[in-house]
Design a protein around this motif. Sequence first.
Motif, PDB file in Angstrom:
ATOM      1  N   THR A 139       0.860  -1.178   0.000  1.00 13.91           N
ATOM      2  CA  THR A 139       0.000   0.000   0.000  1.00 13.91           C
ATOM      3  C   THR A 139       0.895   1.226   0.000  1.00 13.91           C
ATOM      4  OG1 THR A 139      -1.687  -1.182   1.271  1.00 13.91           O
ATOM      5  CG2 THR A 139      -1.836   1.209   1.243  1.00 13.91           C
ATOM      6  N   SER A 140       0.544   2.204  -0.823  1.00 16.08           N
ATOM      7  CA  SER A 140       1.315   3.435  -0.909  1.00 16.08           C
ATOM      8  C   SER A 140       0.558   4.548  -0.201  1.00 16.08           C
ATOM      9  CB  SER A 140       1.525   3.804  -2.378  1.00 16.08           C
ATOM     10  OG  SER A 140       2.218   5.024  -2.482  1.00 16.08           O
ATOM     11  N   TYR A 141       1.284   5.274   0.643  1.00 16.08           N
ATOM     12  CA  TYR A 141       0.724   6.400   1.382  1.00 16.08           C
ATOM     13  C   TYR A 141       1.447   7.667   0.950  1.00 16.08           C
ATOM     14  CZ  TYR A 141      -1.202   2.882   4.549  1.00 16.08           C
ATOM     15  OH  TYR A 141      -1.885   1.815   5.079  1.00 16.08           O
ATOM     16  N   GLN A 142       0.688   8.717   0.671  1.00 13.62           N
ATOM     17  CA  GLN A 142       1.260  10.021   0.369  1.00 13.62           C
ATOM     18  C   GLN A 142       1.146  10.870   1.622  1.00 13.62           C
ATOM     19  OE1 GLN A 142       2.808  10.896  -2.609  1.00 13.62           O
ATOM     20  NE2 GLN A 142       3.516  12.579  -1.330  1.00 13.62           N
ATOM     21  N   CYS A 143       2.249  11.446   2.051  1.00  8.38           N
ATOM     22  CA  CYS A 143       2.280  12.217   3.294  1.00  8.38           C
ATOM     23  C   CYS A 143       2.201  13.711   3.013  1.00  8.38           C
ATOM     24  CB  CYS A 143       3.551  11.893   4.072  1.00  8.38           C
ATOM     25  SG  CYS A 143       3.728  10.124   4.413  1.00  8.38           S
ATOM     26  N   ASP A 144       1.718  14.446   3.995  1.00  3.24           N
ATOM     27  CA  ASP A 144       1.596  15.903   3.873  1.00  3.24           C
ATOM     28  C   ASP A 144       2.938  16.562   3.568  1.00  3.24           C
ATOM     29  OD1 ASP A 144      -1.079  15.591   4.426  1.00  3.24           O
ATOM     30  OD2 ASP A 144      -0.970  16.411   6.456  1.00  3.24           O
ATOM     31  N   SER A 145       4.026  15.948   4.018  1.00  2.00           N
ATOM     32  CA  SER A 145       5.361  16.505   3.805  1.00  2.00           C
ATOM     33  C   SER A 145       5.837  16.355   2.362  1.00  2.00           C
ATOM     34  CB  SER A 145       6.365  15.792   4.707  1.00  2.00           C
ATOM     35  OG  SER A 145       6.509  14.444   4.292  1.00  2.00           O
ATOM     36  N   GLY A 146       5.133  15.529   1.572  1.00  2.00           N
ATOM     37  CA  GLY A 146       5.567  15.225   0.211  1.00  2.00           C
ATOM     38  C   GLY A 146       6.237  13.872   0.115  1.00  2.00           C
TER      39      GLY A 146
END
Length: 114
Positions: free
Chosen positions: A35-42
């Motif tokens: 699973t790929s997660y995109q974080c607020d930090s980029g």
Amino acid sequence: MKRLLLLLLLPLAACTTPDSNDFNQNLLPLPENATSYQCDSGNRIIVTYNGSDKAELLYRQENITMDITRSASGARYAGEGLVWWIKGNDANLYMADKDNDTGRQIERCTVVLK
């Protein structure tokens, strides 16, 4: 005229670019069963859940192995001084305190690919 153009472009050359390690990690193909997660930090965090009790995180070019731990809601994994806590499509990465409890938040992320 050429000097004016050069003077206008110089500030652009001084702009910072993303860390190449972060950029390259964002281009990696998603492993099977991950699973790929995109974080607020980029940053992007790729997690492979191995069975129901282990998680393998790829975060900033590092593989981090975690074991499931007790949580009131969602799923919580801890290992290598970090805590990964997921609930629904949202996830957070924390520094672990001395008792492996949730400490300072490092990342806030959302699922982008399964």
